[in-house]
Design a protein around this motif. Structure first.
Motif, PDB file in Angstrom:
ATOM      1  N   ARG A   4       1.646   9.211   1.779  1.00 55.51           N
ATOM      2  CA  ARG A   4       2.972   8.909   1.237  1.00 55.51           C
ATOM      3  C   ARG A   4       3.916  10.091   1.457  1.00 55.51           C
ATOM      4  O   ARG A   4       5.079   9.896   1.810  1.00 55.51           O
ATOM      5  CB  ARG A   4       2.877   8.560  -0.249  1.00 55.51           C
ATOM      6  N   LYS A   5       3.411  11.302   1.302  1.00 53.42           N
ATOM      7  CA  LYS A   5       4.246  12.488   1.543  1.00 53.42           C
ATOM      8  C   LYS A   5       4.655  12.563   3.012  1.00 53.42           C
ATOM      9  O   LYS A   5       5.817  12.831   3.328  1.00 53.42           O
ATOM     10  CB  LYS A   5       3.491  13.751   1.131  1.00 53.42           C
ATOM     11  N   MET A   6       3.702  12.308   3.906  1.00 51.80           N
ATOM     12  CA  MET A   6       4.020  12.336   5.335  1.00 51.80           C
ATOM     13  C   MET A   6       5.033  11.250   5.685  1.00 51.80           C
ATOM     14  O   MET A   6       5.963  11.500   6.461  1.00 51.80           O
ATOM     15  CB  MET A   6       2.740  12.159   6.166  1.00 51.80           C
ATOM     16  N   GLN A   7       4.885  10.056   5.109  1.00 55.09           N
ATOM     17  CA  GLN A   7       5.825   8.967   5.364  1.00 55.09           C
ATOM     18  C   GLN A   7       7.210   9.324   4.837  1.00 55.09           C
ATOM     19  O   GLN A   7       8.222   9.062   5.483  1.00 55.09           O
ATOM     20  CB  GLN A   7       5.336   7.665   4.728  1.00 55.09           C
ATOM     21  N   SER A   8       7.244   9.949   3.666  1.00 53.30           N
ATOM     22  CA  SER A   8       8.520  10.360   3.080  1.00 53.30           C
ATOM     23  C   SER A   8       9.215  11.396   3.966  1.00 53.30           C
ATOM     24  O   SER A   8      10.426  11.321   4.200  1.00 53.30           O
ATOM     25  CB  SER A   8       8.272  10.922   1.680  1.00 53.30           C
ATOM     26  N   THR A  35       0.793  -1.220   0.000  1.00 49.29           N
ATOM     27  CA  THR A  35       0.000   0.000   0.000  1.00 49.29           C
ATOM     28  C   THR A  35       0.828   1.273   0.000  1.00 49.29           C
ATOM     29  O   THR A  35       0.289   2.351  -0.185  1.00 49.29           O
ATOM     30  CB  THR A  35      -0.955   0.006   1.213  1.00 49.29           C
ATOM     31  N   ARG A  36       2.129   1.144   0.171  1.00 50.31           N
ATOM     32  CA  ARG A  36       2.961   2.354   0.026  1.00 50.31           C
ATOM     33  C   ARG A  36       3.131   2.723  -1.441  1.00 50.31           C
ATOM     34  O   ARG A  36       3.568   3.813  -1.771  1.00 50.31           O
ATOM     35  CB  ARG A  36       4.341   2.124   0.642  1.00 50.31           C
ATOM     36  N   SER A  37       2.822   1.790  -2.344  1.00 47.75           N
ATOM     37  CA  SER A  37       3.008   2.031  -3.765  1.00 47.75           C
ATOM     38  C   SER A  37       1.721   2.389  -4.482  1.00 47.75           C
ATOM     39  O   SER A  37       1.770   2.836  -5.617  1.00 47.75           O
ATOM     40  CB  SER A  37       3.591   0.781  -4.437  1.00 47.75           C
ATOM     41  N   ALA A  90      12.693  10.923   5.959  1.00 50.10           N
ATOM     42  CA  ALA A  90      13.788  11.884   5.797  1.00 50.10           C
ATOM     43  C   ALA A  90      14.238  12.424   7.157  1.00 50.10           C
ATOM     44  O   ALA A  90      15.435  12.579   7.405  1.00 50.10           O
ATOM     45  CB  ALA A  90      13.361  13.026   4.878  1.00 50.10           C
ATOM     46  N   ALA A  91      13.280  12.694   8.040  1.00 48.71           N
ATOM     47  CA  ALA A  91      13.627  13.196   9.374  1.00 48.71           C
ATOM     48  C   ALA A  91      14.389  12.139  10.168  1.00 48.71           C
ATOM     49  O   ALA A  91      15.375  12.454  10.850  1.00 48.71           O
ATOM     50  CB  ALA A  91      12.363  13.622  10.128  1.00 48.71           C
ATOM     51  N   LYS A  92      13.949  10.885  10.080  1.00 45.50           N
ATOM     52  CA  LYS A  92      14.658   9.802  10.778  1.00 45.50           C
ATOM     53  C   LYS A  92      16.077   9.655  10.238  1.00 45.50           C
ATOM     54  O   LYS A  92      17.021   9.469  11.003  1.00 45.50           O
ATOM     55  CB  LYS A  92      13.911   8.477  10.603  1.00 45.50           C
TER      56      LYS A  92
END
Length: 194
Positions: free
Chosen positions: A127-131, A74-76, A135-137
């Protein structure tokens, strides 16, 4: 709304699947595929690479939702699920499985376009929030590695922190690499020699 979306429909009732396909074609989409059961989901996703999966089920169970989450990646892609009835636990399980739109009271042809739009918008937002979270991690991990490398240089050369960072930055510039790459190499080498 893009009309070149590849849509995969999961519907057990053949006549209903044909009605869904017809409604999607009437809305302007043409790259459509249908399967009758979620057990064929993995193969169909590999074969057709859909942008969105529409699943119509009267009464989903937790196992089905787990299967959907495991095979649909579901990430895709966005996943919209239409159910006749639900309970709070199944709703939570659907969201945990990555379902972008979970519509109770079944699939109604007059709402299909708006549900697809909502599912895709929610999917893109998630997906934007996960990205951004990834990136923050990664930035935090990079910062920790750079701090470790500075600590190694500070101990070995008896220099202050700002000087240790300047050394890392100079080595990165001299080698045409990023500071994090030089820091990682230093930490790895130090771990090997410890």
């Amino acid at each position: 709304m893009r009309k070149d979306l590849r849509i995969l429909v999961v519907e057990a009732d053949r006549a209903k699947a044909e009605n869904i396909i017809d409604a999607l074609q009437d809305a302007g989409w043409s790259e459509l595929h249908a399967i009758s059961h979620v057990s064929g989901l993995e193969h169909s996703i590999e074969e057709h690479a859909p942008d969105i999966v529409l699943i119509d089920m009267a009464n989903p169970d937790r196992d089905t939702l787990e299967h959907i989450g495991a095979v649909s990646n579901t990430r895709s892609r966005a996943v919209a699920m239409f159910v006749d009835q639900t309970d709070p636990h199944l709703t939570q399980a659907a969201l945990a499985a990555g379902v972008s739109a979970y519509v109770v009271d079944g699939l109604q042809m007059n709402r299909i376009k708006s549900v697809i739009e909502t599912a895709i918008a929610r999917f893109q937002m998630m997906r934007k929030m996960q990205s951004e979270l990834d990136a923050a991690k990664q930035a935090l991990e990079d910062r920790k590695t750079i701090d470790r490398a500075k600590g190694i240089l500070m101990r070995r050369r008896s220099i202050p922190e700002d000087e240790a960072y300047k050394l890392l930055r100079k080595a990165a510039m001299d080698q045409g690499r990023k500071v994090i790459d030089v820091a990682q190499a230093l930490v790895t080498a130090s771990d090997l020699l410890a």
